[in-house]
Design an enzyme around this catalytic site. Structure first.
Site, short mmCIF file in Angstrom:
data_model
loop_
_atom_site.label_atom_id
_atom_site.label_comp_id
_atom_site.label_asym_id
_atom_site.label_seq_id
_atom_site.Cartn_x
_atom_site.Cartn_y
_atom_site.Cartn_z
N CYS A 116 -23.78 7.31 -30.77
CA CYS A 116 -24.12 7.92 -32.06
C CYS A 116 -24.45 6.88 -33.13
CB CYS A 116 -22.98 8.82 -32.55
SG CYS A 116 -22.68 10.23 -31.48
N HIS A 256 -22.66 9.41 -40.60
CA HIS A 256 -22.95 10.09 -39.34
C HIS A 256 -22.47 11.54 -39.46
CE1 HIS A 256 -23.47 11.12 -35.27
NE2 HIS A 256 -22.20 11.05 -34.92
N ASN A 285 -23.89 17.77 -34.38
CA ASN A 285 -23.97 16.32 -34.19
C ASN A 285 -25.13 16.01 -33.24
OD1 ASN A 285 -23.62 13.66 -33.48
ND2 ASN A 285 -21.43 13.82 -33.03
N1 COA Z 1 -12.98 27.29 -30.00
C1 COA Z 1 -11.73 27.76 -30.10
N2 COA Z 1 -10.66 27.01 -29.83
C2 COA Z 1 -10.86 25.74 -29.46
C3 COA Z 1 -12.15 25.19 -29.32
C4 COA Z 1 -13.23 26.02 -29.60
N3 COA Z 1 -14.50 25.60 -29.51
N4 COA Z 1 -12.03 23.92 -28.92
C5 COA Z 1 -10.74 23.64 -28.82
N5 COA Z 1 -10.02 24.74 -29.13
C6 COA Z 1 -8.56 24.91 -29.15
C7 COA Z 1 -7.87 23.89 -28.28
O1 COA Z 1 -7.83 24.34 -26.93
C8 COA Z 1 -6.51 23.85 -28.90
O2 COA Z 1 -5.75 24.95 -28.46
P1 COA Z 1 -4.18 24.80 -28.15
O3 COA Z 1 -3.56 24.42 -29.46
O4 COA Z 1 -3.82 26.16 -27.69
O5 COA Z 1 -4.08 23.75 -27.11
C9 COA Z 1 -6.77 24.04 -30.39
O6 COA Z 1 -8.09 24.64 -30.46
C10 COA Z 1 -6.76 22.77 -31.20
O7 COA Z 1 -7.53 21.81 -30.50
P2 COA Z 1 -7.70 20.34 -31.05
O8 COA Z 1 -8.53 19.54 -30.11
O9 COA Z 1 -6.36 19.79 -31.42
O10 COA Z 1 -8.49 20.64 -32.39
P3 COA Z 1 -8.90 19.65 -33.54
O11 COA Z 1 -8.44 20.17 -34.83
O12 COA Z 1 -8.60 18.23 -33.20
O13 COA Z 1 -10.48 19.81 -33.55
C11 COA Z 1 -12.47 18.69 -32.80
C12 COA Z 1 -11.23 19.46 -32.40
C13 COA Z 1 -13.21 18.28 -31.54
C14 COA Z 1 -13.33 19.57 -33.66
C15 COA Z 1 -12.04 17.43 -33.60
O14 COA Z 1 -11.02 16.74 -32.90
C16 COA Z 1 -13.17 16.50 -33.84
O15 COA Z 1 -14.11 16.81 -34.54
N6 COA Z 1 -13.11 15.27 -33.31
C17 COA Z 1 -14.16 14.30 -33.47
C18 COA Z 1 -15.27 14.65 -32.55
C19 COA Z 1 -16.50 13.87 -32.86
O16 COA Z 1 -16.95 13.85 -33.96
N7 COA Z 1 -17.06 13.23 -31.85
C20 COA Z 1 -18.27 12.51 -31.94
C21 COA Z 1 -18.06 11.26 -32.71
S1 COA Z 1 -19.51 10.33 -32.69
#
Ligand code: COA
Length: 330
Positions: A116, A256, A285
């Protein structure tokens, strides 16, 4: 020749494919909801390329617009870099395919892999080559067909990405300070947190590898989140310090576009309020294309005007990150 010449962006362009995939559409594909996606990421929709479109096709559309904006003929380009993690194929480079499509027959061309962060890495690479006099005119493109590399059964990743491309034309000269030196960094010890592990020489293309889904992007979202906030914040502060500037002097920060909560956290740490440019709700993204698309939009919608100081910052797999400052001269 001067060892350090001023380098300016003289044109920008961007392109997203026609098909829009909304959060409601995703509700029909995986167990998710518009509410969950929007509240956790700030995304409402993303664009998905047609089956016959590859990264070079998206990049070509963005490149044509950037060249037109710059008033530059494709044959004037000396250097053409495509930043991508979703190339048309392993080789030849996607940049060579773009070269052929736009008729940039005098350019030398290569792809740059920094996930990215790719567009800023490519911008810095082109800037440095122009600044030292090696080339006069460069075309830098970030282009991604992310949809190919997503597991559409994995709700934790497939909701986050979209397809698109952005481009910029750089040339020596111009008013003001132009594109200033970047601050860049990488940490290969954290490569495992965000990768597409299959299909290369580590895990070759076998039926077993495909059955395990290793050809798809994998990510530990929470870990990535934390590092993204810290690295982009620190990179911005370092880039400002390197150029003797303070946050108050910056008109617009373009980060980003990975997640609105990452952007908000950086904004809070830097204390820059609504000067953060955000379009993640429309495109999700788009990896290396995200910064390029946002820059083009910020220029075209008038957010960035002649003489404005602008900060660009990125973060991506590797990990890789960077930031720079530019004075908009057009
Ligand atoms: N819809 C509904 N529920 C979802 C889901 C979706 N699309 N994706 C994950 N969940 C659930 C998980 O299974 C988890 O459930 P549980 O508590 O029963 O286990 C819960 O939501 C929380 O998941 P978690 O991964 O802790 O959520 P989060 O608040 O960390 O958000 C992201 C997840 C991916 C949105 C976040 O971590 C993020 O944006 N990270 C950076 C990603 C990124 O930008 N990557 C590229 C960088 S270049």
């Amino acid at each position: 020749m001067d060892s350090k010449r001023i380098v300016s962006i003289i044109g920008t362009g961007s392109y997203v494919p026609e098909r829009v995939l909304t959060n409601q559409d995703l509700e029909k594909i995986v167990d998710t909801s518009d509410e969950w996606i929007f509240s956790r990421t700030g995304m409402r929709e993303r664009h998905i390329a047609a089956p016959e479109q590859a990264a070079s096709d998206l990049g070509t559309e963005a490149a044509k617009k950037a060249l037109e904006d710059a008033g530059v003929d494709a044959e004037e380009i000396d250097l053409l870099i495509v930043a991508t993690l979703s190339p048309d194929m392993f080789f030849p480079s996607t940049a060579c395919f773009v070269q052929e499509k736009i008729g940039a027959k005098n350019a030398y061309c290569y792809d740059l892999g920094a996930a990215c962060s790719g567009f800023l890495y490519a911008l810095e690479t082109a800037r440095a080559q122009i600044a030292c006099g090696a080339v006069e005119t460069a075309l830098v493109i970030g282009s991604e067909k992310m949809s190919t590399f997503l597991d559409w059964e994995d709700r934790t990743t497939c909701i986050l990405f979209g397809d698109g491309a952005g481009a910029a034309v750089l040339r020596s000269g111009g008013e003001g300070r132009g594109v200033m030196e970047s601050v860049m960094g990488s940490d290969g010890s954290l490569a495992h947190l965000l990768s597409t592990p299959g299909g290369g020489s580590r895990n070759p293309m076998t039926h077993e590898m495909l059955d395990q889904g290793m050809q798809y992007l994998q990510m530990q979202g929470r870990e990535v989140f934390k590092h993204a906030v810290k690295r982009m914040t620190d990179a911005v502060l370092s880039a400002l310090e390197k150029n003797g500037l303070s946050t108050d002097e910056i008109k617009c920060f373009i980060p980003h576009q990975a997640n609105i909560r990452i952007i908000d956290a950086i904004s809070k740490k830097l204390g820059v309020g609504d000067r953060m440019y955000v379009n993640v709700e429309k495109y999700a993204n788009t990896s290396s294309a995200a910064l390029a698309i946002a820059l083009d939009e910020a220029v075209k919608d008038g957010t960035i005007q002649k003489g404005d100081l602008v900060v660009l910052t990125v973060f991506g797999g590797g990990f890789t990150w960077g930031a720079n400052v530019l004075e908009w001269g057009k």
